[in-house]
Scaffold this motif. Structure first.
Motif, PDB file in Angstrom:
ATOM      1  N   ALA A 111      -3.616  -3.997  -1.394  1.00  0.00           N
ATOM      2  CA  ALA A 111      -3.129  -4.448  -0.095  1.00  0.00           C
ATOM      3  C   ALA A 111      -3.989  -5.586   0.443  1.00  0.00           C
ATOM      4  CB  ALA A 111      -3.113  -3.280   0.888  1.00  0.00           C
ATOM      5  N   GLN A 128      -5.802   5.899  -3.888  1.00  0.00           N
ATOM      6  CA  GLN A 128      -6.013   5.302  -2.570  1.00  0.00           C
ATOM      7  C   GLN A 128      -6.858   4.028  -2.650  1.00  0.00           C
ATOM      8  OE1 GLN A 128      -4.960   6.147   0.510  1.00  0.00           O
ATOM      9  NE2 GLN A 128      -3.813   7.987   0.004  1.00  0.00           N
ATOM     10  N   ALA A 143      -4.845   1.145  -4.323  1.00  0.00           N
ATOM     11  CA  ALA A 143      -3.764   0.678  -3.452  1.00  0.00           C
ATOM     12  C   ALA A 143      -4.311  -0.103  -2.260  1.00  0.00           C
ATOM     13  CB  ALA A 143      -2.935   1.861  -2.966  1.00  0.00           C
ATOM     14  N   LEU A 144      -5.411   0.365  -1.698  1.00  0.00           N
ATOM     15  CA  LEU A 144      -6.010  -0.338  -0.565  1.00  0.00           C
ATOM     16  C   LEU A 144      -6.533  -1.705  -0.993  1.00  0.00           C
ATOM     17  CD1 LEU A 144      -6.803  -0.228   2.412  1.00  0.00           C
ATOM     18  CD2 LEU A 144      -8.959   0.848   1.715  1.00  0.00           C
ATOM     19  N   TYR A 202       0.831  -1.213   0.000  1.00  0.00           N
ATOM     20  CA  TYR A 202       0.000   0.000   0.000  1.00  0.00           C
ATOM     21  C   TYR A 202       0.864   1.260   0.000  1.00  0.00           C
ATOM     22  CZ  TYR A 202      -3.074   3.682   1.629  1.00  0.00           C
ATOM     23  OH  TYR A 202      -3.759   4.855   1.743  1.00  0.00           O
TER      24      TYR A 202
END
Length: 211
Positions: free
Chosen positions: A74, A67, A70-71, A46
């Motif tokens: 993750a 965001q 990327a989250l 992340y």
């Protein structure tokens, strides 16, 4: 079990006997290690993709994810590690089905979790944007996991003959590479498809950018 993990790096051969003894006394002792340490690759992925940026092949400029992408990545990394260790535990128990000391499923989970620790720690390299550093960390983590496999197998699984250890170790290693590639491909596809390639951006993501 956390207190036993440092010996995997300072004295890998002597670390396996106390780990086996702990696993027999606390069969579920591996679970906190697996759940907690699997956050390391997820968090590093992340940070690396959303805030530091990665240099993708074919480009010298760092590339970022927003965001949300990327989250989601993750989460897929975290689930991928949990799934990979679970499959390796099942395969390890299956490979050793003819041995007198065939491990229980929980013992196999403990063994697979310990083997994955170097890979989890090596994922710290994911926060570094340099391609060569990413590859270096990945290679070092993989090689050390292989060292732990061949040093720990005879002790943890009570195998006595060297040829037996090499044979079963080679089988587990081959299965491990297959699981790594297949597992990585599946979870990357699960991330890639819903977000149409992850929504790359040219600047670091803002904290309120969840579009």
């Amino acid at each position: 079990m956390f207190q036993l993990l440092p010996k995997l790096f300072t004295s890998p051969r002597s670390a396996w006997l106390p780990i086996r003894q702990h696993a027999e006394q606390h069969p579920w002792g591996f679970l906190p290690v697996l759940i907690v340490l699997s956050f390391i690759p997820a968090i590093c992925a992340y940070i690396g993709t959303a805030h530091v940026g990665w240099e993708l092949f074919g480009s010298e400029d760092p590339t970022y994810l927003n965001q949300a992408s990327a989250l989601y990545l993750a989460c897929m990394v975290y689930l991928g590690f949990l799934c990979g260790v679970s499959i390796m535990a099942l395969m390890t128990r299956w490979v050793l089905f003819r041995t007198p000391g065939r491990p229980t499923l929980l013992l196999a989970y403990t063994f697979a979790t310990c083997l994955s620790v170097p890979l989890m720690l090596a994922s710290i390299g994911a926060v570094i944007p340099l391609r060569m550093m990413l590859l270096l960390f990945a290679v070092l983590g993989t090689l050390y996991s292989i060292v732990l496999l061949f040093r720990g197998l005879p002790v943890f699984m009570h195998l006595k003959r060297n040829d037996e250890t090499r044979f079963y170790g080679a089988c587990i290693l081959a299965v491990g590479f297959l699981v790594f590639l297949t597992n990585g491909f599946i979870f990357m596809e699960l991330w890639w498809q819903p977000l149409s390639g992850g929504e790359y951006i040219s600047e670091p993501a803002e904290s309120d950018d969840f579009s």
